[in-house]
Scaffold this motif. Sequence first.
Motif, PDB file in Angstrom:
ATOM      1  N   UNK A 154       2.644 -21.814   5.787  1.00 41.85           N
ATOM      2  CA  UNK A 154       1.236 -22.190   5.831  1.00 41.85           C
ATOM      3  C   UNK A 154       0.381 -21.178   5.078  1.00 41.85           C
ATOM      4  N   UNK A 155      -0.906 -21.457   5.016  1.00 42.02           N
ATOM      5  CA  UNK A 155      -1.835 -20.647   4.230  1.00 42.02           C
ATOM      6  C   UNK A 155      -2.409 -19.527   5.089  1.00 42.02           C
ATOM      7  N   UNK A 156      -2.360 -18.314   4.564  1.00 41.56           N
ATOM      8  CA  UNK A 156      -2.938 -17.180   5.275  1.00 41.56           C
ATOM      9  C   UNK A 156      -3.413 -16.144   4.281  1.00 41.56           C
ATOM     10  N   UNK A 157      -4.485 -15.454   4.621  1.00 36.74           N
ATOM     11  CA  UNK A 157      -5.015 -14.397   3.751  1.00 36.74           C
ATOM     12  C   UNK A 157      -5.474 -13.234   4.602  1.00 36.74           C
ATOM     13  N   UNK A 158      -5.327 -12.052   4.029  1.00 34.56           N
ATOM     14  CA  UNK A 158      -5.689 -10.817   4.719  1.00 34.56           C
ATOM     15  C   UNK A 158      -6.822 -10.135   3.974  1.00 34.56           C
ATOM     16  N   UNK A 159      -7.887  -9.812   4.685  1.00 36.45           N
ATOM     17  CA  UNK A 159      -8.987  -9.026   4.131  1.00 36.45           C
ATOM     18  C   UNK A 159      -8.755  -7.586   4.576  1.00 36.45           C
ATOM     19  N   UNK A 160      -8.651  -6.676   3.620  1.00 35.64           N
ATOM     20  CA  UNK A 160      -8.243  -5.306   3.945  1.00 35.64           C
ATOM     21  C   UNK A 160      -9.386  -4.323   3.732  1.00 35.64           C
ATOM     22  N   UNK A 161      -9.271  -3.177   4.399  1.00 34.85           N
ATOM     23  CA  UNK A 161     -10.305  -2.146   4.327  1.00 34.85           C
ATOM     24  C   UNK A 161      -9.998  -1.056   3.336  1.00 34.85           C
ATOM     25  N   UNK A 162      -9.061  -1.318   2.435  1.00 37.82           N
ATOM     26  CA  UNK A 162      -8.701  -0.395   1.362  1.00 37.82           C
ATOM     27  C   UNK A 162      -8.782  -1.161   0.047  1.00 37.82           C
ATOM     28  N   UNK A 163      -8.424  -0.514  -1.063  1.00 35.24           N
ATOM     29  CA  UNK A 163      -8.222  -1.270  -2.277  1.00 35.24           C
ATOM     30  C   UNK A 163      -7.074  -2.247  -2.076  1.00 35.24           C
ATOM     31  N   UNK A 164      -7.075  -3.328  -2.838  1.00 45.05           N
ATOM     32  CA  UNK A 164      -6.029  -4.343  -2.674  1.00 45.05           C
ATOM     33  C   UNK A 164      -4.668  -3.846  -3.135  1.00 45.05           C
ATOM     34  N   UNK A 165      -4.631  -2.669  -3.752  1.00 42.90           N
ATOM     35  CA  UNK A 165      -3.357  -2.071  -4.168  1.00 42.90           C
ATOM     36  C   UNK A 165      -2.784  -1.136  -3.108  1.00 42.90           C
ATOM     37  N   UNK A 166      -3.510  -0.908  -2.035  1.00 45.30           N
ATOM     38  CA  UNK A 166      -3.057  -0.026  -0.960  1.00 45.30           C
ATOM     39  C   UNK A 166      -2.575  -0.868   0.227  1.00 45.30           C
ATOM     40  N   UNK A 167      -1.706  -0.286   1.047  1.00 41.65           N
ATOM     41  CA  UNK A 167      -1.228  -0.960   2.251  1.00 41.65           C
ATOM     42  C   UNK A 167      -1.576  -0.097   3.460  1.00 41.65           C
TER      43      UNK A 167
ATOM     44  N   UNK B  72       3.252  -2.014   7.164  1.00 41.99           N
ATOM     45  CA  UNK B  72       3.093  -3.414   6.768  1.00 41.99           C
ATOM     46  C   UNK B  72       3.349  -3.655   5.278  1.00 41.99           C
ATOM     47  N   UNK B  73       4.137  -2.803   4.636  1.00 42.24           N
ATOM     48  CA  UNK B  73       4.459  -3.027   3.225  1.00 42.24           C
ATOM     49  C   UNK B  73       5.145  -4.371   3.025  1.00 42.24           C
ATOM     50  N   UNK B  74       6.108  -4.700   3.881  1.00 41.75           N
ATOM     51  CA  UNK B  74       6.807  -5.980   3.737  1.00 41.75           C
ATOM     52  C   UNK B  74       5.844  -7.151   3.947  1.00 41.75           C
ATOM     53  N   UNK B  75       4.956  -7.041   4.927  1.00 47.16           N
ATOM     54  CA  UNK B  75       3.974  -8.096   5.170  1.00 47.16           C
ATOM     55  C   UNK B  75       3.034  -8.234   3.977  1.00 47.16           C
ATOM     56  N   UNK B  76       2.604  -7.110   3.414  1.00 43.28           N
ATOM     57  CA  UNK B  76       1.711  -7.178   2.246  1.00 43.28           C
ATOM     58  C   UNK B  76       2.393  -7.888   1.077  1.00 43.28           C
ATOM     59  N   UNK B  77       3.684  -7.608   0.873  1.00 38.72           N
ATOM     60  CA  UNK B  77       4.401  -8.283  -0.210  1.00 38.72           C
ATOM     61  C   UNK B  77       4.469  -9.790   0.035  1.00 38.72           C
ATOM     62  N   UNK B  78       4.706 -10.186   1.276  1.00 34.48           N
ATOM     63  CA  UNK B  78       4.750 -11.621   1.592  1.00 34.48           C
ATOM     64  C   UNK B  78       3.382 -12.274   1.401  1.00 34.48           C
ATOM     65  N   UNK B  79       2.341 -11.578   1.815  1.00 34.17           N
ATOM     66  CA  UNK B  79       0.988 -12.127   1.644  1.00 34.17           C
ATOM     67  C   UNK B  79       0.654 -12.282   0.168  1.00 34.17           C
ATOM     68  N   UNK B  80       1.027 -11.315  -0.656  1.00 32.42           N
ATOM     69  CA  UNK B  80       0.755 -11.406  -2.089  1.00 32.42           C
ATOM     70  C   UNK B  80       1.517 -12.558  -2.723  1.00 32.42           C
ATOM     71  N   UNK B  81       2.734 -12.818  -2.245  1.00 29.72           N
ATOM     72  CA  UNK B  81       3.570 -13.857  -2.839  1.00 29.72           C
ATOM     73  C   UNK B  81       3.257 -15.245  -2.309  1.00 29.72           C
ATOM     74  N   UNK B  82       2.908 -15.354  -1.013  1.00 30.41           N
ATOM     75  CA  UNK B  82       2.718 -16.656  -0.398  1.00 30.41           C
ATOM     76  C   UNK B  82       1.281 -16.940   0.016  1.00 30.41           C
ATOM     77  N   UNK B  83       0.443 -15.927   0.045  1.00 27.97           N
ATOM     78  CA  UNK B  83      -0.930 -16.097   0.482  1.00 27.97           C
ATOM     79  C   UNK B  83      -1.865 -15.314  -0.405  1.00 27.97           C
ATOM     80  N   UNK B  84      -2.689 -14.472   0.192  1.00 28.36           N
ATOM     81  CA  UNK B  84      -3.614 -13.662  -0.602  1.00 28.36           C
ATOM     82  C   UNK B  84      -3.998 -12.401   0.149  1.00 28.36           C
ATOM     83  N   UNK B  85      -4.150 -11.319  -0.609  1.00 29.69           N
ATOM     84  CA  UNK B  85      -4.746 -10.076  -0.136  1.00 29.69           C
ATOM     85  C   UNK B  85      -6.121  -9.956  -0.778  1.00 29.69           C
TER      86      UNK B  85
END
Length: 392
Positions: A168-181, A186-199
């Motif tokens: 399904x569709x999911x996106x994460x709004x982060x409190x750092x630059x989008x290049x930081x985790x 949550x590095x693995x989660x960030x990779x999944x969000x970038x590939x299947x959703x959005x950061x």
Amino acid sequence: MTMDDPDELRAWLIALRTPGLGPGGLREQLDAAGGDIRAALAQLRRDAARLDEPAQAWLARPDEARLDADLAWLAVPGHRLLRCTEADFPPQLEHIPQPPAVLFVVGDAGLLLYPQVAIVGARGASAVGLTHARAFALALAEAGFAITSGMADGIDGAAHVAALDAGAKTLAVVGTGADRVYPRKHHALARRLAAQGALVSEFPPGTPARPDHFPRRNRIIAGLALGTLVVEAGLRSGSLITARLAAEQGREVFALPGSIHHPLARGCHRLIRDGARLVESAAEIVETLTPAARMLGGDLAARLEAAGGGEAAALSRIAGDGGVACGLDGTDGSAGYRRLLTELGHEPTALDELVRRTGQSAAALSSMLLMLELEARVTSLPGNRYQRLPGT
């Protein structure tokens, strides 16, 4: 001028990194310049004497290495600087206090246009709370909502993972630059969000985690979502900030009740006393948010129509009876959609390649692909790629 004009991007980056300007100041400059970032930057430099010394120094001599690094980051496929002057900038953010001027996005920026529900809660959530977060995320995603959260530990992460596991569709709004985790686990989660959703972040690349960034992040989570669900929260939880911001923005706030003996139920109980909706099932949230989802579709259609987007009529029907798209029939008669399907072919194709093939902007194509996906004629794939479904 194309959307990816490096000179224009550079002007945006210089303005964004001007110390003390902030999103409000940048938007004021843009309004005065008719939305032209180069003219806004030129005026900002003419008025530099009114700024503090760090801003004057930056405008006089920007850090070229920093700007080059920013441009290199934006040149990576799947990375985007989504600007408030673009037709597919999320219209719901225009109605919040201090709306961001830009969003840095990794992944599918089109998800920002979907009706969204924010699911937030305690970092140290209980096993029961995590189970509730996963169940509500799955049910709301199945109803057609994108799941929005902050990629924090606990409830946030559980909601993201449940949506990702369901495709399904999911996106994460982060409190750092989008290049930081952050958090680092949550590095693995960030990779999944970038590939299947959005950061998503309003902060430029390289921005580290700072305490004052997270309330700013929370206003965007609350602003993107039609409603915010708080699963578990203590009385001093940052989730209560998100809920308060949602209420101040006129959005719905939902809270799950819990045991009177459980400290992570106290924040939810306070929200309920203060007017949040007590909910026991996702169906209650879907029913409440359906009218707002329809209104969001209308706002988006009006924005795109004002920008000359031919897809506006179809977008006005984004939200249907279940809070999702109802039968969309506006694409069949459009030569633009027929050409897009022809150029897409039956092999997975990247958005950048479709821009090259059709000559249309990425913003316009993202909106059209969104409509085709809602009609079950196209599916989105990891890496910002799309593919026609069999029989289309």
